[in-house]
Enzyme design. Structure first.
Site, PDB file in Angstrom:
ATOM      1  N   SER A   5       0.831  -1.202   0.000  1.00 19.79           N
ATOM      2  CA  SER A   5       0.000   0.000   0.000  1.00 19.79           C
ATOM      3  C   SER A   5       0.863   1.248   0.000  1.00 19.79           C
ATOM      4  O   SER A   5       1.965   1.255   0.567  1.00 19.79           O
ATOM      5  CB  SER A   5      -0.900   0.004   1.242  1.00 19.79           C
ATOM      6  OG  SER A   5      -1.524   1.249   1.422  1.00 19.79           O
ATOM      7  N   TYR A  26      -2.651  -0.221   9.863  1.00 27.43           N
ATOM      8  CA  TYR A  26      -2.777  -0.812   8.527  1.00 27.43           C
ATOM      9  C   TYR A  26      -1.460  -0.674   7.761  1.00 27.43           C
ATOM     10  O   TYR A  26      -0.958  -1.646   7.179  1.00 27.43           O
ATOM     11  CB  TYR A  26      -3.915  -0.129   7.766  1.00 27.43           C
ATOM     12  CG  TYR A  26      -3.997  -0.529   6.310  1.00 27.43           C
ATOM     13  CD1 TYR A  26      -4.440  -1.803   5.951  1.00 27.43           C
ATOM     14  CD2 TYR A  26      -3.645   0.360   5.300  1.00 27.43           C
ATOM     15  CE1 TYR A  26      -4.519  -2.173   4.619  1.00 27.43           C
ATOM     16  CE2 TYR A  26      -3.721  -0.010   3.972  1.00 27.43           C
ATOM     17  CZ  TYR A  26      -4.159  -1.274   3.637  1.00 27.43           C
ATOM     18  OH  TYR A  26      -4.225  -1.645   2.311  1.00 27.43           O
TER      19      TYR A  26
END
Length: 340
Positions: free
Chosen positions: A131, A156
């Site tokens: 990501s 995350y």
């Protein structure tokens, strides 16, 4: 690549997983899809994606959770995939702040189970989702894979950076070719309802206020889903090889191991206010704006240096923000039977 062989796609009922599965199936490959179909967002949307995939005779689906090692191993033992596109993960930056253990289960234990399965049932390549959030507090743009990514601002992001470290270790120890993709704000039809563009569209149609964080002073490298799947597809038959010239001063996302990390984005950040204005134009209705302070875990700007993908597979995103939003809004109208 032998099209008679199976490609395993984890998270096949998810947004990106569904799109790459469709592309592989249309190009004649067999796809084994797995997904736990959790309720992080509307399960009926996942079911509808799955219904589209099941129209292909060369698609096989199993509902499993990758945190269950024995079930994951069974999939690898049964189908012996040559390639794995690992997209199953607990998504969402803000959700990770309130639900940390969901991210540990899926993004760490689940990822470890996939790596172990790739070791015990050797594959030609593991492509996995990282990501853009791994860049965290970085301020130098465009974000480059040569930059350090050691200051995450959400759990995350920390799990995704950990995925890259684990993948490198397995590439080095066991020779598993691994490719990590740092996705930059992917949007488009069949997307995730928890993402801002999807919620903005829903709320504008319903006449509800949209929350705009940091008073709109944000920029995002919005990347259309078809461009993303083209990038993934182009990498499948190009597993990374060890780079004998690699050292810390020449770090381009590669390694002395068969390991590579790429940014996959548009390479063109857009101001959030422009994004909302274009969305209003495509919907044909003005948004009610509710300006708010910055949210924990957010960053001011994302901007991808995509030179790695450009040089290695000729990656060139083709879809403008105007075109992408028009395609998304057209799909949204049809899917939700919305009339402007």
């Amino acid at each position: 690549m032998n099209k008679n062989k199976k490609i395993l796609v984890t998270g096949a009922a998810g947004f990106i997983g569904w799109h790459i599965s469709i592309q592989l199936l249309k190009n004649g490959f067999g796809v084994v899809g797995i997904d736990n179909l959790n309720d992080y967002y509307d399960v009926s949307l996942k079911a509808d994606r799955l219904r589209e995939l099941r129209k292909f005779k060369s698609f096989i689906f199993h509902k499993i959770d990758i945190k269950e090692k024995e079930l994951t191993d069974n999939i690898f033992e049964t189908y012996r995939p040559e390639y794995v596109v690992h997209l199953a993960a607990q998504a969402g930056v803000r959700h990770s702040i309130d639900n940390p253990y969901k991210y540990l289960d899926s993004n760490l234990i689940g990822f470890m189970n996939v790596l172990e399965a790739c070791r015990n049932y050797p594959v030609k390549q593991l492509i996995y989702a990282s990501s853009s959030s791994v860049y965290g507090g970085n301020t130098i743009t465009p974000f480059s894979t040569s930059h350090k990514a050691d200051h995450p601002v959400s759990l995350y992001a920390a799990t995704k950076k950990t995925n890259e470290l684990l993948a490198h270790t397995y590439s080095h120890l066991y020779g598993i070719p691994t490719t990590g993709l740092r996705f930059f704000t992917v949007y488009g039809p069949w997307g995730r309802p928890d993402m801002a563009y999807f919620k903005f569209t829903k709320y504008i149609y319903e006449g509800r206020s949209i929350d705009i964080y940091n008073h709109g002073e944000m920029e995002r490298d919005f990347t259309y889903i078809d461009d993303v799947t083209e990038g993934i597809y182009g990498l499948i038959e190009k597993p990374p090889v060890p780079d004998a010239a690699w050292d810390e001063s020449n770090d381009n996302g590669g390694s002395f191991a068969p390991y590579k990390v790429y940014n996959i984005g548009k390479g063109n950040p857009e101001k959030l206010e422009r994004f909302i204005s274009l969305l209003e134009e495509k919907i044909g209705k003005k948004a009610k704006r509710n300006y708010m302070a910055m949210q924990p875990g957010d960053v001011l700007k994302t901007y991808a240096d995509i030179s790695g993908l450009e040089s290695d597979i000729g990656f060139k995103p083709k879809t403008s923000l105007e075109e992408g939003l028009e395609k998304f809004v057209d799909w949204y109208r049809k899917y939700y039977k919305t009339v402007s």
